[in-house]
Design an enzyme around this catalytic site. Structure first.
Site, PDB file in Angstrom:
ATOM      1  N   TRP A  73      47.471 -13.561 -14.187  1.00  9.18           N
ATOM      2  CA  TRP A  73      47.670 -14.626 -15.189  1.00  9.18           C
ATOM      3  C   TRP A  73      47.917 -13.861 -16.543  1.00  9.18           C
ATOM      4  CZ3 TRP A  73      48.949 -18.997 -13.951  1.00  9.18           C
ATOM      5  CH2 TRP A  73      48.444 -19.832 -12.793  1.00  9.18           C
ATOM      6  N   THR A  81      49.765 -24.381 -10.912  1.00  2.90           N
ATOM      7  CA  THR A  81      50.815 -24.473 -11.692  1.00  2.90           C
ATOM      8  C   THR A  81      51.004 -23.446 -12.747  1.00  2.90           C
ATOM      9  OG1 THR A  81      49.912 -25.855 -13.547  1.00  2.90           O
ATOM     10  CG2 THR A  81      50.827 -27.270 -11.725  1.00  2.90           C
ATOM     11  N   GLU A 124      46.450 -23.269  -1.537  1.00  2.00           N
ATOM     12  CA  GLU A 124      46.237 -23.643  -3.026  1.00  2.00           C
ATOM     13  C   GLU A 124      47.421 -23.363  -3.943  1.00  2.00           C
ATOM     14  OE1 GLU A 124      43.291 -23.447  -6.863  1.00  2.00           O
ATOM     15  OE2 GLU A 124      42.347 -23.435  -4.558  1.00  2.00           O
ATOM     16  N   ARG A 128      51.125 -19.849  -9.064  1.00  2.00           N
ATOM     17  CA  ARG A 128      50.157 -19.159  -8.135  1.00  2.00           C
ATOM     18  C   ARG A 128      50.156 -19.837  -6.885  1.00  2.00           C
ATOM     19  NH1 ARG A 128      43.923 -17.432  -8.102  1.00  2.00           N
ATOM     20  NH2 ARG A 128      43.963 -15.960  -6.490  1.00  2.00           N
ATOM     21  N   TYR A 173      48.506 -19.538  -3.064  1.00  2.00           N
ATOM     22  CA  TYR A 173      47.652 -18.458  -2.106  1.00  2.00           C
ATOM     23  C   TYR A 173      46.858 -19.393  -1.068  1.00  2.00           C
ATOM     24  CZ  TYR A 173      43.891 -19.781  -5.613  1.00  2.00           C
ATOM     25  OH  TYR A 173      42.954 -20.456  -6.357  1.00  2.00           O
ATOM     26  N   ASP A 215      43.147 -20.612   0.129  1.00  2.00           N
ATOM     27  CA  ASP A 215      41.885 -20.435  -0.503  1.00  2.00           C
ATOM     28  C   ASP A 215      40.946 -20.385   0.614  1.00  2.00           C
ATOM     29  OD1 ASP A 215      40.133 -20.473  -2.279  1.00  2.00           O
ATOM     30  OD2 ASP A 215      40.375 -22.532  -2.980  1.00  2.00           O
ATOM     31  N   GLU A 234      45.397 -26.973 -10.613  1.00  2.00           N
ATOM     32  CA  GLU A 234      45.302 -26.458  -9.335  1.00  2.00           C
ATOM     33  C   GLU A 234      44.993 -27.434  -8.128  1.00  2.00           C
ATOM     34  OE1 GLU A 234      42.141 -23.552  -9.577  1.00  2.00           O
ATOM     35  OE2 GLU A 234      42.499 -23.389 -11.779  1.00  2.00           O
TER      36      GLU A 234
END
Length: 453
Positions: free
Chosen positions: A420, A66, A63, A53, A55, A57, A9
Site C-alpha cells: 500500500w 479496492t 479477497e 489488491r 489475494y 485469504d 475489502e
C-alpha cells in the site's frame, strides 16, 4: 475531514458442484481460481494495475481490496470492478476444469456466511485524523453501526430451533466484541489494529468489520456515505445525544432479528430505544449538519435522501418504497414472492437456495443480477466505468501512482514489489519510493522511477 480516503475489502465464499465425479476441496477450487493470477504474479497475493489488491485469504476465501478512493460513488464502482475481475477468474477456472475432464460449476458468493456457520467479512476503511480521541469516535459510532444494518444489511434466512426466520443482517450473529484488535477470533464491530497505510503521525485508518457485503450499488452508497457523514460530525465536534448501548453485542442480534426496526434495545443510561429511533437521531443530526456546513453535494444529497426514505419506509411498513435499493428488502421481497407462489414455509430448502443465489456474482446466474436485468435494482454505476475500473486506477489518490508503476513494470517485464505504501524495483539498485500520503496522485519520485525502467 471533507475529503476522505475510503477502501472496501470483500471476502468471497467459494463452492463447486460436481456432476457425479470426485469433489474438489475448497483449497483445490481456490487454486484453480487463482491459477491465472499465480501464472503472472508468481503469488496468490498480488496488486493489480488498477491499484487494488487481490489475494487468497485464510480459509480459501478470495479477497478483493479496492484501491484508495476519495469519493463514495467511485468506491462503489471499484468494488463492482472487483466483482467483475473475480467473475472472470471463475469463468476461467470452470474452463480449465472442463479441459481436465472435471464437469463442475464454480460459484463465488459475495455474502458473509456459509452453510457450516462460518463467517467471512466485508471490511470498510475510513481515513481519519490522528488527533482526537479514538475512544470518543468509537463510543459515538458503535450505536450507529449496530443499528445501521437497517439501512444496509444483506438479509439472511436464519435457521433456529423454532424454525427459519428472516433477519436483516448476515454478520450480526458473528460479532462478539465492540472494539478489539482481532478480526477473526473475536470479531469486533470496530477493529483497532493500528495500520494506517499512511503517515502514522497524521492519520489512522478506521477499520469497520461489522457490515454485510452488498450486491446493491445504492445500498453500498448508503452504507459508506452515511458512515462518512457521521464521522464528519464527530470530527467537527457536533454534540450528540448519548446513545451508548448497555450491551452492543446483544443489541446487534436483537436489531437483526426484527425487520420492523421497532424492537427496543437497552441503553447504558437505562433508557430504551428502537433501532429506528437511534438511526433517526443520527439522520436528523446529519441533515442539520449538512445544511449548516453547506455541503449538500450530489452524493451527500443522494445519501441523505435514501437514508431518510429508508427509515420512513420501514416505519410505515411500506418496503416497496425501497424495494429496488436496499439489499435486505430486495431479497426479502424475492423470497416472499416465491413462497407465496409455491406455498412454502421459510424453512423450505428452496428458500435457503434463493437466499444464497442472490449473492452469486456470475451475472448470468445470480438472482441480484436477474433483478438488475429486469430493472428491479436501482443503479448508480455505469458499466463502462466498471469495465475501466478493472484496469485503470482512481486518478485522484495514491492508487494512481501504484497502478501506473505496476503497468509500466509489467510492460517492461521488470521484477517489482509493491504494497500500500512502497513501490520497489527489484534491480541491483533496489530503488524504492515510500508513498505516505494517500491523497497524493502525482509524485516526481515515482515518475522518475517509471521513466527509468
Amino acid at each position: 475531514m471533507d475529503r476522505r480516503i475510503f477502501g472496501l475489502e470483500n471476502e468471497y465464499g467459494v463452492t463447486c458442484t460436481f456432476r457425479g465425479q470426485r469433489r474438489l476441496s475448497p483449497d483445490e477450487v481456490a487454486r484453480y481460481l487463482f491459477r491465472r493470477v499465480v501464472s503472472w504474479g508468481r503469488s496468490s497475493n498480488v496488486f493489480l494495475r488498477n491499484g487494488a489488491r487481490l489475494y487468497l485469504d485464510v480459509g480459501s476465501h478470495p479477497e478483493y481490496a479496492t484501491p484508495e478512493c476519495d469519493n463514495v460513488t467511485e468506491l462503489v464502482t471499484h468494488d463492482k470492478a472487483g466483482e467483475r475481475i473475480l467473475e472472470g477468474l471463475l469463468v476461467d477456472a470452470e474452463r480449465r476444469l472442463h479441459e481436465e475432464g472435471i464437469a463442475g460449476d464454480v460459484y463465488l458468493f459475495k455474502n458473509n456466511t456459509d452453510s457450516a456457520g462460518n463467517s467471512y467479512g466485508c471490511h470498510e476503511n475510513y481515513l481519519v485524523a490522528r488527533h482526537g480521541e479514538f475512544s470518543r469516535l468509537a463510543d459515538i459510532l458503535i450505536p450507529f453501526l449496530v443499528t445501521r444494518q437497517l439501512l444496509c444489511g444483506a438479509g439472511k434466512v436464519l435457521q433456529t430451533p423454532r424454525g427459519a426466520v428472516y433477519c436483516v443482517s448476515q454478520r450480526a450473529e458473528h460479532i462478539w466484541e465492540g472494539v478489539s484488535s482481532a478480526t477473526t477470533r473475536s470479531r469486533p464491530i470496530i477493529n483497532t489494529r493500528d495500520e494506517p497505510h499512511a503517515d502514522a503521525e497524521r492519520y489512522r485508518r478506521l477499520h469497520v468489520i461489522v457490515g454485510d457485503s452488498n450486491m446493491s450499488e445504492t445500498t453500498m452508497l448508503l452504507k459508506v456515505g452515511a458512515t462518512d457523514l457521521v464521522l464528519r460530525m464527530i470530527e467537527a465536534g457536533t454534540v450528540m445525544r448519548d446513545l451508548t448501548l448497555e450491551n452492543p453485542i446483544r443489541a446487534i442480534r436483537e436489531v437483526s432479528h426484527d425487520i420492523t426496526g421497532r424492537r427496543k434495545v437497552r441503553l447504558a443510561s437505562g433508557r430504551e430505544a428502537s433501532a429506528l429511533e437511534v438511526q433517526r437521531e443520527y439522520y436528523e443530526k446529519a441533515v442539520d449538519f449538512v445544511e449548516r456546513r453547506g455541503i449538500r453535494t450530489g452524493t451527500v444529497e443522494q445519501v441523505l435522501e435514501l437514508w431518510g426514505r429508508t427509515l420512513d419506509a420501514i416505519e410505515a411498513e411500506d418496503l416497496d418504497r425501497i424495494g429496488t435499493e436496499i439489499d435486505w428488502v430486495m431479497k426479502y421481497k424475492l423470497i416472499e414472492r416465491y413462497r407465496a407462489k409455491h406455498n412454502m414455509t421459510m424453512s423450505h430448502p428452496r428458500v435457503a437456495q434463493i437466499d444464497l443465489a442472490y449473492h452469486d456474482i456470475h451475472r448470468r446466474r445470480g438472482l441480484y443480477y436477474l433483478l438488475e436485468r429486469k430493472g428491479q435494482a436501482t443503479r448508480i454505476c455505469n458499466d463502462l466505468k466498471i469495465f475501466e475500473g478493472k484496469s485503470v486506477p482512481p486518478q485522484t489518490t495514491r492508487a494512481r501512482l501504484r497502478g501506473d508503476f505496476i503497468r509500466r513494470a509489467q510492460e517492461q517485464r521488470r521484477d517489482f514489489t509493491v504494497d500500500w505504501v512502497h513501490l520497489k524495483l527489484n534491480d541491483q539498485a533496489q530503488r524504492t519510493v515510500l508513498c505516505k500520503d494517500p491523497f497524493r496522485s502525482v509524485d516526481d519520485r515515482v515518475e522518475k522511477l517509471i521513466a527509468g525502467m
